[in-house]
Design a protein around this motif. Structure first.
Motif, PDB file in Angstrom:
ATOM      1  N   LEU A 140     -13.650 -17.876   9.094  1.00  0.00           N
ATOM      2  CA  LEU A 140     -13.080 -17.955   7.589  1.00  0.00           C
ATOM      3  C   LEU A 140     -11.196 -17.980   7.822  1.00  0.00           C
ATOM      4  O   LEU A 140     -10.716 -17.936   8.593  1.00  0.00           O
ATOM      5  CB  LEU A 140     -13.385 -16.676   7.007  1.00  0.00           C
ATOM      6  N   GLU A 141     -10.694 -18.680   6.535  1.00  0.00           N
ATOM      7  CA  GLU A 141      -9.435 -18.710   6.351  1.00  0.00           C
ATOM      8  C   GLU A 141      -9.401 -18.035   4.853  1.00  0.00           C
ATOM      9  O   GLU A 141     -10.202 -18.318   3.914  1.00  0.00           O
ATOM     10  CB  GLU A 141      -9.107 -19.965   6.771  1.00  0.00           C
ATOM     11  N   VAL A 142      -8.168 -17.951   4.407  1.00  0.00           N
ATOM     12  CA  VAL A 142      -7.850 -17.381   3.277  1.00  0.00           C
ATOM     13  C   VAL A 142      -6.638 -18.032   2.914  1.00  0.00           C
ATOM     14  O   VAL A 142      -5.576 -18.332   3.495  1.00  0.00           O
ATOM     15  CB  VAL A 142      -7.603 -15.811   3.327  1.00  0.00           C
ATOM     16  N   GLU A 143      -6.594 -18.444   1.320  1.00  0.00           N
ATOM     17  CA  GLU A 143      -5.384 -18.956   0.726  1.00  0.00           C
ATOM     18  C   GLU A 143      -5.061 -18.001  -0.385  1.00  0.00           C
ATOM     19  O   GLU A 143      -5.874 -17.433  -1.046  1.00  0.00           O
ATOM     20  CB  GLU A 143      -5.673 -20.178   0.120  1.00  0.00           C
ATOM     21  N   ALA A 144      -3.842 -18.012  -0.753  1.00  0.00           N
ATOM     22  CA  ALA A 144      -3.111 -17.181  -1.666  1.00  0.00           C
ATOM     23  C   ALA A 144      -2.695 -18.104  -2.701  1.00  0.00           C
ATOM     24  O   ALA A 144      -2.131 -19.149  -2.876  1.00  0.00           O
ATOM     25  CB  ALA A 144      -2.001 -16.235  -1.276  1.00  0.00           C
ATOM     26  N   VAL A 145      -2.968 -17.448  -4.099  1.00  0.00           N
ATOM     27  CA  VAL A 145      -2.713 -18.336  -5.389  1.00  0.00           C
ATOM     28  C   VAL A 145      -1.858 -17.436  -6.195  1.00  0.00           C
ATOM     29  O   VAL A 145      -2.211 -16.474  -6.568  1.00  0.00           O
ATOM     30  CB  VAL A 145      -3.936 -18.882  -6.084  1.00  0.00           C
ATOM     31  N   HIS A 146      -0.461 -17.690  -6.553  1.00  0.00           N
ATOM     32  CA  HIS A 146       0.073 -16.971  -7.544  1.00  0.00           C
ATOM     33  C   HIS A 146      -0.249 -17.318  -9.130  1.00  0.00           C
ATOM     34  O   HIS A 146      -0.037 -18.440  -9.293  1.00  0.00           O
ATOM     35  CB  HIS A 146       1.726 -17.066  -7.553  1.00  0.00           C
ATOM     36  N   SER A 147      -0.709 -16.615  -9.731  1.00  0.00           N
ATOM     37  CA  SER A 147      -1.446 -16.671 -11.117  1.00  0.00           C
ATOM     38  C   SER A 147      -0.370 -17.082 -12.129  1.00  0.00           C
ATOM     39  O   SER A 147      -0.660 -18.248 -12.716  1.00  0.00           O
ATOM     40  CB  SER A 147      -2.080 -15.376 -11.486  1.00  0.00           C
ATOM     41  N   SER A 148       0.705 -16.651 -11.984  1.00  0.00           N
ATOM     42  CA  SER A 148       1.721 -16.937 -13.046  1.00  0.00           C
ATOM     43  C   SER A 148       2.392 -18.450 -12.527  1.00  0.00           C
ATOM     44  O   SER A 148       2.739 -19.238 -13.460  1.00  0.00           O
ATOM     45  CB  SER A 148       2.607 -15.740 -13.431  1.00  0.00           C
ATOM     46  N   LEU A 149       2.843 -18.117 -11.454  1.00  0.00           N
ATOM     47  CA  LEU A 149       3.685 -19.646 -10.950  1.00  0.00           C
ATOM     48  C   LEU A 149       2.802 -20.747 -10.529  1.00  0.00           C
ATOM     49  O   LEU A 149       3.523 -21.925 -10.625  1.00  0.00           O
ATOM     50  CB  LEU A 149       4.381 -19.007  -9.422  1.00  0.00           C
ATOM     51  N   GLN A 150       1.426 -20.299 -10.488  1.00  0.00           N
ATOM     52  CA  GLN A 150       0.419 -21.594 -10.082  1.00  0.00           C
ATOM     53  C   GLN A 150       0.946 -22.265  -8.846  1.00  0.00           C
ATOM     54  O   GLN A 150       0.925 -23.433  -8.809  1.00  0.00           O
ATOM     55  CB  GLN A 150       0.473 -22.305 -11.374  1.00  0.00           C
TER      56      GLN A 150
END
Length: 543
Positions: A200-210
């Protein structure tokens, strides 16, 4: 000798430009160009361009300034370097304020002018680095522990609740990938196969900055051998009155006992381990059934997690899935309270949520139903505002109203209807009459109070005692003026008891006028009337 000195002077003049061609206060050094800053998490990379003829013969130094500072500060990692870029961190700087950099070229004691970058806010320019990932394997599950990008740094220190994570997992023997999205820093991936390798691998997403981070490095792990004790499955929660009923599925013929634990909801949304934060549910410890009951006030929080574990002797199963619970989903919405304000041909209805929790009264839809008391035809109104105005009503007519609230946006739940409340369009007349009566009574009370205050603070003046005594006598004694037609008797005091003579005479009109004139002229001596009469009588007797 002169020839030798002249030759030496010629040599010095010829050699002067070659020794310091740029020595003029740094003005002959060209400043760097195209200043740019690239940021990933808390790592800054400052870059610039320089002319080719200066490369290798000069060094560069850089400084920075924020809008909170008046002076420029040196960057220790960017002092007297030979290249055209340098890396550094500004862990003590505010990433939410405007920041700018400048760079200059240096050679010996000579320096170029500063070349300055545009001002920018680091938080909005920064790129998101990959999140940290740690894996733990069970027989049919993998626990993924995530740390937010730039862990321990300054750039995303306040953004723990702003990240969402995409977990991409696949078997090594298959190209099929599964994507799991979560906002928690710990996610348990269930229903896997024992003794199987997963990557597996993980990606982060900043919800307000998109903004999306780069993906973490691929990690692979093997699930363990199947446990002798199966894990409880399908954990569910129901509400019955003031209690919760926790249920789960478990297939076994063994005499198994179960226990349940709960966790505060926000703990999974902050980085770090929470394994020691789970708390037991007293009424769900060592139960022999696949359900247990406990009071709703066991948890003084709106959101929490539940999990169940099976045990038999010294053997225990892995914990079940961590079931997320929002208590608002399981609590009933009480009927609202309603109030009515009538007017001549309409009335206004106010609907009020009666729940003590403000959060449960947020985002509701309000509904009212009204009808004439003599009719069964109902009219319905529904809106998000709790105030309704009903117009065009019939005069002298009684209307009935009731209301309820809906929580449709999230849980699709509705309250029961409130009690029926009636309203008459004649009510406003009664209210107006009552207001008039009240006003009259208030004015009368005010008048009485004013009269009492006048009598206390401004009493009426009394005449002297002698005048007051005179005024209190009967009218017959105080009347001095007599009409011509009246007849009076004159009485005398008998001084000599041996000789008694009584004479009755009627006053003549002349005597009466004389007496009246005398009386009016000597009104101040009215109290001596008897003495005067007595003296006159004595004279009459002597005559």
């Amino acid at each position: 000798m002169l020839a030798v000195l002249g030759a030496a002077a010629l040599v010095l003049v010829a050699q002067a430009p070659w020794v310091l061609p740029e020595a003029a206060g740094g003005e002959n050094l060209r400043p760097p160009e195209s200043i740019d800053v690239y940021i990933v998490d808390d790592t800054y990379t400052l870059k610039w361009n320089s002319s080719k003829e200066l490369m290798g013969s000069v060094t560069f130094s850089a400084e920075y300034q924020t809008e909170e500072l008046e002076n420029w500060l040196k960057l220790p990692e960017c002092q007297h370097i030979t290249g055209t870029e340098c890396e550094f961190s500004l862990l003590d700087s505010d990433v939410y304020v405007n920041t700018k950099f400048h760079v200059r070229a240096e050679k010996g004691n000579s320096t170029s002018s500063w070349s300055e970058s545009d001002s920018f806010i680091p938080f909005y320019r920064a790129h998101i680095g990959p999140p940290g990932v740690q894996l733990e394997a069970e027989d049919k599950a993998i626990l993924v522990n995530i740390s937010h990008p730039g862990q321990g740094g300054n750039m995303w220190a306040r953004e723990s609740f702003s990240f969402m994570y995409k977990i991409v997992i696949w078997q090594t023997s298959s190209d099929e990938k599964k994507i799991i999205e979560t906002t928690y820093y710990s996610e348990k991936i269930l229903k896997l196969s024992p003794k199987t390798t997963y990557c597996l691998e993980v990606e982060a997403v900043h919800s307000s900055l998109q903004k999306h981070s780069s993906r973490s490095a691929v990690q692979c792990i093997n699930t363990t051998v199947a446990s002798k004790m199966p894990t409880p499955e399908n954990v569910e929660l129901d509400a019955q009155g003031e209690s919760y009923v926790l249920k789960w599925d478990y297939n076994t013929s063994l005499n198994v006992s179960f226990k349940a634990q709960w966790l505060l909801g926000y703990l999974k949304s902050i980085p770090g381990s929470y394994s020691d934060k789970w708390k037991p549910i007293p009424t769900c410890a060592n139960v022999q059934t696949t359900h247990c009951v406990f009071p709703q006030d066991t948890f003084h929080t709106a959101t929490f997690f539940l999990r169940v574990q099976a045990s038999h002797g010294n053997n225990t199963s892995f914990w079940s899935e961590e079931k997320y619970i929002n208590s608002q989903k399981y609590t009933t919405i009480p009927p609202p309270a309603i109030g009515i304000t009538p007017t001549s041909d309409s009335f206004r209805v106010y609907v009020t949520c009666q729940d003590s929790s403000i959060s449960k009264c947020h985002g509701l839809i309000y509904e009212i139903i009204f009808w004439e008391n003599t009719s069964s035809t109902e009219r319905r109104m529904e809106k998000e505002n709790p105030t309704f105005t009903i117009v065009n009503l019939q005069p002298l007519t009684v209307y009935c109203v009731r209301a309820r609230v809906h929580s449709v946006a999230r849980w699709n739940k509705s309250s029961e209807f409130s009690d029926k409340l009636w309203n008459s369009s004649l009510t406003w007349i009664i209210i107006g009459f009552g207001a008039v009566v009240f006003s009259v009574m208030a004015l009368y009370a005010g008048k009485c109070l004013l009269k009492y205050l006048n009598s206390v603070f401004f009493p009426s003046l009394k005449p002297p005692p002698s005048i007051d005594e005179f005024l209190s006598e009967p009218p017959s004694k105080t009347l001095l003026l007599l009409t011509a037609e009246e007849h009076t008797e004159r009485c005398f005091i008998i001084e000599n008891t041996d000789t008694v003579a009584v004479e009755e005479n009627h006053l003549t009109e002349e005597d009466h006028r004389k007496y009246s004139s005398q009386t009016s002229q000597d009104s101040g001596n009215y109290s001596n009337e008897e003495e005067s009469s007595g003296s006159e009588s004595s004279r009459g007797l002597r005559l």
